[in-house]
Design an enzyme around this catalytic site. Structure first.
Site, PDB file in Angstrom:
ATOM      1  N   ASP A  92      -0.312  -1.509   8.823  1.00 42.53           N
ATOM      2  CA  ASP A  92      -1.685  -2.011   8.960  1.00 42.53           C
ATOM      3  C   ASP A  92      -2.083  -1.968  10.440  1.00 42.53           C
ATOM      4  OD1 ASP A  92      -4.027  -3.238   8.099  1.00 42.53           O
ATOM      5  OD2 ASP A  92      -3.203  -5.279   8.208  1.00 42.53           O
ATOM      6  N   HIS A  93      -3.215  -1.380  10.744  1.00 46.30           N
ATOM      7  CA  HIS A  93      -3.737  -1.334  12.121  1.00 46.30           C
ATOM      8  C   HIS A  93      -2.764  -0.748  13.152  1.00 46.30           C
ATOM      9  CE1 HIS A  93      -7.468  -3.431  11.229  1.00 46.30           C
ATOM     10  NE2 HIS A  93      -6.770  -4.259  10.479  1.00 46.30           N
ATOM     11  N   GLU A 144     -10.139   4.837  10.707  1.00 45.88           N
ATOM     12  CA  GLU A 144     -11.235   3.852  10.683  1.00 45.88           C
ATOM     13  C   GLU A 144     -12.395   4.309  11.551  1.00 45.88           C
ATOM     14  OE1 GLU A 144     -10.187  -0.289  10.988  1.00 45.88           O
ATOM     15  OE2 GLU A 144     -12.216  -0.908  11.507  1.00 45.88           O
ATOM     16  N   GLY A 189      -9.979 -12.656   9.441  1.00 44.42           N
ATOM     17  CA  GLY A 189      -9.761 -14.077   9.701  1.00 44.42           C
ATOM     18  C   GLY A 189     -10.497 -14.994   8.739  1.00 44.42           C
ATOM     19  N   HIS A 224     -11.403  -3.585   5.061  1.00 42.89           N
ATOM     20  CA  HIS A 224     -10.578  -4.598   5.736  1.00 42.89           C
ATOM     21  C   HIS A 224     -11.329  -5.932   5.676  1.00 42.89           C
ATOM     22  CE1 HIS A 224      -7.357  -2.304   7.895  1.00 42.89           C
ATOM     23  NE2 HIS A 224      -8.058  -1.339   7.320  1.00 42.89           N
ATOM     24  N   GLY A 225     -10.664  -6.972   6.178  1.00 42.97           N
ATOM     25  CA  GLY A 225     -11.342  -8.263   6.333  1.00 42.97           C
ATOM     26  C   GLY A 225     -11.972  -8.783   5.053  1.00 42.97           C
ATOM     27  N   ASN A 267      -8.225  -5.085   1.601  1.00 43.36           N
ATOM     28  CA  ASN A 267      -7.199  -5.798   2.387  1.00 43.36           C
ATOM     29  C   ASN A 267      -7.420  -7.307   2.354  1.00 43.36           C
ATOM     30  OD1 ASN A 267      -6.593  -3.194   3.121  1.00 43.36           O
ATOM     31  ND2 ASN A 267      -6.644  -3.568   5.320  1.00 43.36           N
ATOM     32  N   ASP A 269      -5.417 -10.856   3.577  1.00 44.95           N
ATOM     33  CA  ASP A 269      -4.309 -11.524   4.256  1.00 44.95           C
ATOM     34  C   ASP A 269      -4.606 -13.019   4.420  1.00 44.95           C
ATOM     35  OD1 ASP A 269      -2.091 -12.204   5.721  1.00 44.95           O
ATOM     36  OD2 ASP A 269      -2.575 -11.022   7.476  1.00 44.95           O
ATOM     37  N   SER A 270      -5.759 -13.325   5.030  1.00 50.10           N
ATOM     38  CA  SER A 270      -6.060 -14.728   5.369  1.00 50.10           C
ATOM     39  C   SER A 270      -6.035 -15.664   4.162  1.00 50.10           C
ATOM     40  CB  SER A 270      -7.436 -14.820   6.050  1.00 50.10           C
ATOM     41  OG  SER A 270      -7.421 -14.084   7.243  1.00 50.10           O
TER      42      SER A 270
HETATM   43  O1  G3H Z   1      -5.848  -7.479  10.151  1.00 53.41           O
HETATM   44  C1  G3H Z   1      -4.884  -8.135  10.483  1.00 53.41           C
HETATM   45  C2  G3H Z   1      -3.962  -8.711   9.467  1.00 53.41           C
HETATM   46  O2  G3H Z   1      -4.493  -9.874   8.893  1.00 53.41           O
HETATM   47  C3  G3H Z   1      -2.612  -8.937  10.088  1.00 53.41           C
HETATM   48  O3  G3H Z   1      -2.653  -9.970  11.006  1.00 53.41           O
HETATM   49  O4  G3H Z   1      -1.754  -9.019  13.137  1.00 53.41           O
HETATM   50  O5  G3H Z   1      -1.709 -11.505  12.680  1.00 53.41           O
HETATM   51  O6  G3H Z   1      -0.174  -9.967  11.444  1.00 53.41           O
HETATM   52  P1  G3H Z   1      -1.505 -10.128  12.143  1.00 53.41           P
HETATM   53  P1  13P Z   2      -8.549 -10.896   6.089  1.00 53.56           P
HETATM   54  O1  13P Z   2      -8.320 -11.561   7.410  1.00 53.56           O
HETATM   55  O2  13P Z   2      -9.978 -11.040   5.661  1.00 53.56           O
HETATM   56  O3  13P Z   2      -7.602 -11.323   5.055  1.00 53.56           O
HETATM   57  O4  13P Z   2      -8.328  -9.301   6.310  1.00 53.56           O
HETATM   58  C1  13P Z   2      -7.049  -8.728   6.268  1.00 53.56           C
HETATM   59  C2  13P Z   2      -7.030  -7.332   6.785  1.00 53.56           C
HETATM   60  O5  13P Z   2      -8.025  -6.660   6.926  1.00 53.56           O
HETATM   61  C3  13P Z   2      -5.708  -6.753   7.104  1.00 53.56           C
HETATM   62  O6  13P Z   2      -5.819  -5.493   7.671  1.00 53.56           O
HETATM   63 ZN    ZN Z   3      -7.580  -5.209   8.835  1.00 51.09          ZN
END
Ligand code: G3H
Ligand code: 13P
Ligand code: ZN
Length: 323
Positions: A92-93, A144, A189, A224-225, A267, A269-270
């Site tokens: 990721d990224h 991206e 986030g 993403h996000g 995606n 994560d948060s």
């Molecule tokens: O986009 C970022 C993901 O939520 C991963 O976050 O770089 O804190 O592991 P991190």
């Molecule tokens: P969120 O912070 O919205 O969960 O996005 C996660 C993300 O884009 C990981 O690459």
């Molecule tokens: Zn992301």
């Protein structure tokens, strides 16, 4: 070891099916055992394919060899649970050619090269370099275009720079990427939008998405996000001693709509981080004498699994897509 020897797949076939079936593949981040267990349990129980995402921060936190072997273990665990779901291990990224190369050598089946903060021509040059390398090993690449507001792995942007639809065709053609992340109003986030109480969250820019789809029909798009920041989970965190204020996420009905379009990967994560935190806080607040990590990480894993199942069934539409 190649990713195929680890039992993993790249995103190509997955995205083809997601496009045809009008759903999106869940891309869940993981950093530890309990997150991985929750992801695999949720995906097996719902028969959903999955993309396991590792950020460079996760790689530093958990160690790349451990992560690789955890992904290998995940394929065996899914088999043991009764369903061989397709599993992708994705960077990721990724922010450099060297990081992408190292992940490919370690056994990742897919990488993102995020050149969105570079100039257009620099983004193309870097992305093409990664694609040319990755494709030799049948590893798929996500690029991206456009910049999300918020924090992207230590790089932060004040405002969205929406993807310019007039650039996507040229970008895809010149880089050879397999999928494209675009900026249509999502952000990373738990504090995605600054809205006053009672004010509506600004809708995603579906007009940009539609314009992108017109220019590169059938090409896999990534969002993403895409956490929704469930307010009941935030309230639970705050009820048990947390302090998360002014949080906001992308409404799930908007993501549901996006999942039926060319968006093939979403995606999240948060939301998982919030769910785990709520469960841990609750257990520790109610049982201040508890000090066995299994007693609070176990419930956290359970809450995470339920969250992921909800996303798969009600938001992404990826349930029952594995025979
Ligand atoms: O986009 C970022 C993901 O939520 C991963 O976050 O770089 O804190 O592991 P991190
Ligand atoms: P969120 O912070 O919205 O969960 O996005 C996660 C993300 O884009 C990981 O690459
Ligand atoms: Zn992301």
């Amino acid at each position: 070891m190649t990713y195929k020897e680890l039992g993993l797949v790249n995103t190509r076939e997955m995205f083809k099916k997601a496009m045809a079936g009008k759903y999106a593949i869940p891309a869940f981040n993981f950093n530890n055992l309990e997150q991985l267990q929750a992801i695999i349990m949720a995906c097996v129980e719902t028969k959903s394919p999955v993309i396991l995402q590792v950020s460079s921060g996760a790689r530093k936190y958990a160690n790349q060899n451990l992560l690789k072997n955890m992904a290998k273990g995940a394929t065996e665990y899914a088999h043991e649970l009764g369903c061989d779901i397709p599993i992708v291990l994705h960077l990721d990224h990724g922010d450099s050619f060297e990081l992408c190369k190292s992940c490919i050598e370690t056994g990742f089946s897919s990488v993102m090269i995020d050149g969105s903060h570079l100039s257009y021509e620099e983004n193309i040059a870097l992305t093409k370099k990664v694609v040319d390398y990755a494709h030799q090993f049948d590893v798929t690449v996500e690029g991206e275009l456009g910049v999300l507001a918020g924090i992207e792995d230590e790089v932060s942007a004040e405002k969205h720079t929406y993807t310019r639809p007039e650039e996507v065709e040229d970008f895809v053609k010149r880089t050879g990427v397999d999928s494209l992340a675009i900026s249509i109003g999502t952000s990373h986030g738990a504090f995605k939008f600054k809205v006053k109480p009672g004010e509506a969250i600004p809708p995603l820019r579906f007009d940009i998405l539609e314009e992108v789809e017109k220019r590169i029909p059938g090409f896999p798009i990534v969002l993403h996000g895409s956490s929704s920041v469930p307010q009941d989970i935030v309230a639970e965190i705050n009820q048990y001693g947390g302090k998360i204020e002014n949080s906001a996420g992308v409404p799930e009905d908007q993501l549901r709509r996006a999942a039926t379009s060319a968006v093939c990967k979403i995606n999240i994560d948060s939301d998982g981080r919030l769910a785990m935190t709520a469960a841990v806080r609750k257990v520790l607040a109610e049982n201040p004498g508890e000090f066995d990590p299994r007693k609070y990480l176990g419930p956290a894993r359970e809450k995470l699994k339920e969250l992921y199942k909800h996303k798969i069934i009600n938001v992404l539409g990826s349930a029952n897509r594995v025979e």
